[in-house]
Design a protein around this motif. Structure first.
Motif: not given
Length: 152
Positions: A91-101, A113-125
């Motif tokens: 799947p494409p990576p989330p956009t900056v706007r999505q992560v900011t939201g 789904e948003e919680r899981a995606a945010l958790k994945d982003v925060l684990a990577r950075c």
């Protein structure tokens, strides 16, 4: 004025109409997949194939243990089609706007789904994880009116 060829009679028009009707029927017939005895087992096979079990002999013996009425040739052809299919793109990576939201909304307002995606982003950075924690702390200060308790 003499003609070089005779005019087509009704038979020629009838034959053309029959050819056109058959062509339409063939396209309709080609669009529908034919049912197979393997159809009930395809979701299971797709899961096993995606999990890395690609041995035709092993998968066929598993289906035979379940008393599946499939032949080895039918099964081998289906596995060959799975192998030939291009792998699904990630799947494409989330956009900056999505992560900011996700970061600026209250955690209870996020969907599963948003919680899981945010958790994945925060684990990577890790830097973004630190910023997200500070953002949550600041939001709690504003929400609970804890300004007077802050150190000078």
């Amino acid at each position: 004025m003499p003609r070089d060829r005779p005019s087509p009679g009704l038979g020629a028009h009838h034959r053309a109409a029959v050819r056109e009707r058959r062509a339409r029927q063939d396209t309709l017939r080609d669009n529908r997949p034919r049912p197979s005895r393997l159809d009930p087992y395809k979701p299971y096979l797709q899961r096993r194939f995606a999990a890395g079990s690609t041995s035709v002999t092993l998968l066929h013996s598993e289906l035979l243990a379940e008393s599946a009425p499939v032949t080895y040739q039918m099964f081998r052809a289906y596995i060959a089609a799975l192998r030939a299919a291009p792998p699904q793109a990630p799947p494409p990576p989330p956009t900056v706007r999505q992560v900011t939201g996700w970061l600026t909304r209250h955690p209870t307002a996020l969907g599963e789904e948003e919680r899981a995606a945010l958790k994945d982003v925060l684990a990577r950075c890790p830097e973004l994880d630190t910023a997200a924690q500070q953002n949550r702390d600041f939001g709690e200060i504003l929400t609970n009116r804890l300004g007077p308790t802050l150190p000078t």
